[in-house]
Design a protein around this motif. Structure first.
Motif: not given
Length: 293
Positions: A50-58, A87-91, A130-138
């Motif tokens: 559920k955590n957006p940062i963890l979902s991106v790292l996964c 969306l942020s995790a998928a990207i 990837v981390l930067i882009i995911a944060c911006i998108i979220s």
């Protein structure tokens, strides 16, 4: 005579791009079909944190172990988003898989004479981007940004295994023809530009540090190389361009090129694709200039 030779050269480049890309497209649509028929929305909801940062790292972790190129990953990303993946995790998954998987990193190691420095630069810069882009998108985009926003729900308990396999292949075939036309258009454009754009002109422009990075990023975009092979092309420019420019070539081209731009425009809303491209371009240029001499 020159026109005929140019057309023959363009045809050769076009076919080589298709041959290079098709296996990954086929793999991508097959996995997309498997996700559609065998992975429910409830299963994804249980697996994705559920955590957006963890979902991106996964998602990045999944991308590391996924052997795909930048075009073959598009149909899989679309299906994951349609199934409810943020969306942020998928990207993050889409951007990391073509560049952080072991085959790409190994090819980079071999192409640059068994040197780990280029592998660390490429992998490290890509991971940060990837981390930067995911944060911006979220923060910027609150909807899934798919052109077809209606999510297809599959009632898994109402199908036998045989029915699911049949539907899986049916879905994969439909997905192949859906994304295949964008691959063909993109490959044709890439072949035309490679044929008629003078590389010598780019080499003349790209002698400065900033211009060298920009030129190599433009070259990677135009050439539309598969990420498993681009390191060997980049290594041939070692005597002409700086390590910073070579890393910019390796990172940007694996995330964005002509053929996958066309595919993304057919999948996502135009504004989202243009924003994504701009953010990646600025991030790659900035980080390579800042951290690599």
């Amino acid at each position: 005579m020159m026109n005929v030779q140019a057309l023959l050269q363009m045809n050769t480049i076009f076919i080589s791009i298709l041959i290079e890309s098709l296996p990954f497209i086929l793999l991508g649509v097959l996995i997309s079909g498997i996700i559609q028929m065998f992975v429910s929305e409830e299963m994804i909801a249980r697996v994705i944190p559920k955590n957006p940062i963890l979902s991106v790292l996964c998602a990045i972790g999944a991308g590391v172990f996924f052997l795909a190129c930048e075009c073959g990953i598009v149909p899989i990303t679309r299906r994951l988003i349609a199934k409810g993946v943020p969306l942020s995790a998928a990207i993050a998954f889409m951007l990391s898989a073509p560049i952080l998987n072991p085959i790409v990193l190994l090819s980079t190691y071999i192409a640059f004479g068994n040197s780990w420095s280029m592998v660390f630069y490429r992998g490290g810069i890509a991971f940060v981007i990837v981390l930067i882009i995911a944060c911006i998108i979220s923060f910027q985009f609150k909807t899934n940004q798919l052109k077809q926003e209606q999510i297809e729900h599959t009632h898994h308990n109402k199908h036998t295994f045989k029915d699911k396999v049949t539907e899986m292949f049916k879905h994969s075939i439909e997905e192949f023809f859906s994304v295949g036309k964008y691959l063909i258009i993109g490959a044709l454009l890439a072949a035309a530009i490679q044929t008629f754009l003078k590389t010598s002109l780019l080499l003349e422009i790209g002698q400065g540090k900033l211009s060298g990075n920009v030129v190599m990023m433009a070259l990677s975009y135009v050439m539309s190389l598969c990420s498993q092979a681009d390191a060997f092309v980049a290594s041939s420019f070692r005597s002409t361009f700086s390590p910073s420019s070579l890393v910019a070539f390796l990172v940007f081209g694996a995330m964005f090129d002509i053929k996958n731009t066309i595919m993304l425009l057919g999948t996502f809303k135009t504004k989202f694709v243009l924003c994504l491209m701009a953010y990646i371009f600025i991030s790659v240029l900035g980080l390579t200039l800042l951290f690599i001499s």
